[in-house]
Design a protein around this motif. Sequence first.
Motif, PDB file in Angstrom:
ATOM      1  N   GLY A  42      23.842 -26.759  29.557  1.00 56.15           N
ATOM      2  CA  GLY A  42      22.557 -26.837  29.217  1.00 56.15           C
ATOM      3  C   GLY A  42      22.363 -26.965  27.709  1.00 56.15           C
ATOM      4  N   LEU A  43      23.257 -27.069  26.866  1.00 56.36           N
ATOM      5  CA  LEU A  43      23.111 -27.227  25.606  1.00 56.36           C
ATOM      6  C   LEU A  43      22.902 -28.639  25.220  1.00 56.36           C
ATOM      7  CD1 LEU A  43      22.774 -25.893  22.745  1.00 56.36           C
ATOM      8  CD2 LEU A  43      25.280 -26.096  22.706  1.00 56.36           C
ATOM      9  N   SER A  44      21.965 -29.087  24.201  1.00 55.12           N
ATOM     10  CA  SER A  44      21.792 -30.341  23.575  1.00 55.12           C
ATOM     11  C   SER A  44      20.899 -30.421  22.416  1.00 55.12           C
ATOM     12  CB  SER A  44      21.176 -31.228  24.515  1.00 55.12           C
ATOM     13  OG  SER A  44      21.240 -32.744  24.236  1.00 55.12           O
ATOM     14  N   ALA A  45      21.275 -30.994  21.547  1.00 56.84           N
ATOM     15  CA  ALA A  45      20.491 -31.141  20.337  1.00 56.84           C
ATOM     16  C   ALA A  45      19.120 -32.037  20.456  1.00 56.84           C
ATOM     17  CB  ALA A  45      21.371 -31.735  19.144  1.00 56.84           C
ATOM     18  N   LEU A  50      33.840 -30.528  19.450  1.00 56.48           N
ATOM     19  CA  LEU A  50      33.320 -31.575  19.071  1.00 56.48           C
ATOM     20  C   LEU A  50      32.214 -31.402  18.265  1.00 56.48           C
ATOM     21  CD1 LEU A  50      30.836 -31.605  21.366  1.00 56.48           C
ATOM     22  CD2 LEU A  50      32.366 -32.567  22.480  1.00 56.48           C
ATOM     23  N   TYR A  51      31.508 -32.400  17.637  1.00 51.02           N
ATOM     24  CA  TYR A  51      30.418 -32.304  16.671  1.00 51.02           C
ATOM     25  C   TYR A  51      29.266 -33.272  17.403  1.00 51.02           C
ATOM     26  CZ  TYR A  51      34.418 -31.835  13.378  1.00 51.02           C
ATOM     27  OH  TYR A  51      35.313 -31.565  12.834  1.00 51.02           O
ATOM     28  N   ILE A  52      27.931 -32.471  17.556  1.00 50.38           N
ATOM     29  CA  ILE A  52      26.791 -32.834  18.119  1.00 50.38           C
ATOM     30  C   ILE A  52      25.939 -33.141  16.634  1.00 50.38           C
ATOM     31  CG2 ILE A  52      27.184 -31.886  20.175  1.00 50.38           C
ATOM     32  CD1 ILE A  52      24.998 -29.560  19.318  1.00 50.38           C
ATOM     33  N   HIS A  53      25.205 -34.336  17.051  1.00 51.16           N
ATOM     34  CA  HIS A  53      24.199 -34.717  15.961  1.00 51.16           C
ATOM     35  C   HIS A  53      23.082 -33.816  15.931  1.00 51.16           C
ATOM     36  CE1 HIS A  53      21.474 -37.732  13.859  1.00 51.16           C
ATOM     37  NE2 HIS A  53      22.081 -37.452  13.005  1.00 51.16           N
ATOM     38  N   GLU A  54      22.364 -33.287  14.969  1.00 48.11           N
ATOM     39  CA  GLU A  54      21.234 -32.580  15.082  1.00 48.11           C
ATOM     40  C   GLU A  54      20.176 -33.458  14.839  1.00 48.11           C
ATOM     41  OE1 GLU A  54      21.385 -29.724  12.026  1.00 48.11           O
ATOM     42  OE2 GLU A  54      21.825 -31.075  10.461  1.00 48.11           O
ATOM     43  N   PRO A  84      17.947 -27.379  29.389  1.00 51.99           N
ATOM     44  CA  PRO A  84      17.053 -26.130  29.118  1.00 51.99           C
ATOM     45  C   PRO A  84      17.245 -25.971  27.687  1.00 51.99           C
ATOM     46  CG  PRO A  84      18.360 -25.927  30.990  1.00 51.99           C
ATOM     47  CD  PRO A  84      19.008 -26.942  30.509  1.00 51.99           C
ATOM     48  N   LEU A  85      18.315 -25.985  27.010  1.00 52.05           N
ATOM     49  CA  LEU A  85      18.477 -25.460  25.462  1.00 52.05           C
ATOM     50  C   LEU A  85      18.056 -26.583  24.706  1.00 52.05           C
ATOM     51  CD1 LEU A  85      21.673 -23.119  25.972  1.00 52.05           C
ATOM     52  CD2 LEU A  85      19.195 -22.722  26.032  1.00 52.05           C
ATOM     53  N   GLN A  86      17.651 -27.521  24.987  1.00 54.00           N
ATOM     54  CA  GLN A  86      17.146 -28.768  23.963  1.00 54.00           C
ATOM     55  C   GLN A  86      15.608 -28.563  23.866  1.00 54.00           C
ATOM     56  OE1 GLN A  86      17.522 -32.683  25.808  1.00 54.00           O
ATOM     57  NE2 GLN A  86      17.767 -33.395  23.591  1.00 54.00           N
ATOM     58  N   ALA A  87      15.274 -29.007  22.501  1.00 54.50           N
ATOM     59  CA  ALA A  87      13.837 -28.692  22.213  1.00 54.50           C
ATOM     60  C   ALA A  87      13.216 -30.161  22.926  1.00 54.50           C
ATOM     61  CB  ALA A  87      13.637 -28.982  20.693  1.00 54.50           C
TER      62      ALA A  87
END
Length: 667
Positions: free
Chosen positions: A59-62, A158-162, A233-236
């Motif tokens: 559920g995590l995302s930027a 890994l790296y996620i783009h904010e 769910p964890l994305q704005a």
Amino acid sequence: MAGEDLEWERSKISNQDINLLKRLGMMKKEDAIRFPSEESYPNPPMEYRVSFVDHLIRGLSAPIHDFLRGLLFVYGIQLHQLTPNSILHVSIFITLCECFLGVPPNWALWKRIFCLRRNGSHNASYNIGGVVICVRSDVDYFDVKFPDSVQGWRKRWLYIHEESANSIEHNIAPFDGSAKIQRRCSWDAEASKKEKTSTEALMSRIHQLQNTRGKELSGVQITAYFLRIRVQPLQARKNPLWTYAGANDANRLSNDLSVKDLEKLIRRISSLNKKDPIPSSCRVEPYSSANPLPRTILLWLPFLLFLRMEKSKKGPLSRMTIRKLHLFDDEGEIRAVDAAPRTSTSHTLLASDTLVEGEESSPPQRNVVTTTPPSSPLAPSPKRARIEMIVEPAPQLGGSSTSILDDPMVKELIRIGSQFVGYREYANRTEEKLAEANKRADTLAQQLKQSEAARKKAELVASEAKAEADEARAKTARVKDLQKRLEDAETALNEHRAAQADREQGILKRLKSQSRRTQNQTNQEFDLENPDNDPLLDALSYLELHGAEIREGVANASAGLSALFPYFFPKKEEPPTFLTLAKSFNSSDDLGLKMRQENMKIAVESTVALVADSQQSVDWMKVGDTNQIEQSRWRSLIKVAKPNTKKILAYLGIKPASTPSSSRPEV
């Protein structure tokens, strides 16, 4: 830095993981995710943050949701320090609040249910995944069926783009792998009495969702729901989940997953095995555009500000003005206004002139008016500009049939007012805590000053005590050394005395034995009482004195005869005893003559070899017949050869004897 974080190693993301992220829509944008190359320690590019594959599929995302960002700020931790199961806890909680309770994620409700614990054991502690979100032991919450462990998740980083949303900074703090986990009081912070009272209705609703027969809601159902609708769910997000509009919703990351992929993903992040069924839908219908929230008698803060502006301009508000604000219907009854908040930090108030700060919407129950505490921990944003509220003249409402909620200026006032209330509450709490902290700091400073003086005094006393102790230890060591040496001397003396006594006893036994033998042979006894004038004792003393010399002489003679034996008896084996060895040299034969003959034989053989080596023709028959050679001729030959004897012997490798040998040949 890398030496301190022993868990970091080169990322090992398989093609299967990459394909899963593509199917989940995580890589829809080209720069959304970057995979590490060969680095064994994270070094994220600018505007990127460190995350894990197992965080993204839970559920995590930027950009990061405000609620999760606030949790990280209040607890003082970083994203990589949360385990995958902890990430799933937050996702389920946000989905529960927005889809089944109809409220934004509620901070007071969170504190009633969850707390933080260190992840590790006595033998090992972790930095990656070193913090675990746990359900409090006294709380009845959903059985989420987490797996006991997530194998290898630390290796799949890994790296996620904010990103930023609506010009509001949602980003978390930059990655700091060297930051150590430090336990804070907020980890175990419990809800206050007021917060428990305000969230009692929400807890009752949760228990109702859990225990309604035939309509029980489980943690697996909530997980399956947000995975099925393809919203993280964890994305704005622009809109909360209770406004979910189906396949055309703007917050969806991808199309629906196939049944097989969905079941496989749910089994991966839960403890369900192949025999356990996967819920195809929730037994309780979640709130969405198809199942809208109930409407309550709650108004937003900007509307009350607007009402007060109208009162200051025209006096008491007329019923017509209130009707124009759509607060009453055509029959004159109070009308329910949709109070769905836009963001997780919104705040709602009751429809009255009294401002109530720090409260927000209640659970979605019809005709029930309650208050809830702030929805999420307020994390200060480093880039957010200060907002100054400027009161403009009230707009002319006229006879427009459009609701004031649709006015863009009113929407902006709603957003600014909700932020203002939240920050004012946060500032008030911060000022109170700062005053308490200053008071505690003064007290601690005074105590520190006193403790510093006590420490110096204690150090002085300790140094003196240490010097005395060192001196005492040195004296003790010397005393122990002397005691040991004395004990060793006493032991050696006792051993010497015992040996002397044994020797004396042995001598007495020998004397008695010799006395008996002498008496038998000479009819004379030793005078043991007066040994000074006893001739037998004197004879034994001389015998004992010269006995050692005799033994040494016999040993030397044995060594000398052993050295000579191979020369005289080259073909015999040396006798084992000295007596036999001595008898070998006492034979009737002349050993010297025999040895000279052997040497002569060797010399003749060597001479023959020498002549043969010179390749001269010699009549060896005549040479061998010695009877035909006259003695004078023999001596003349020896006389001629004598000057060259040393050369011949040197050639043959024979060292000549130092003593002259007889020139007479021995036949």
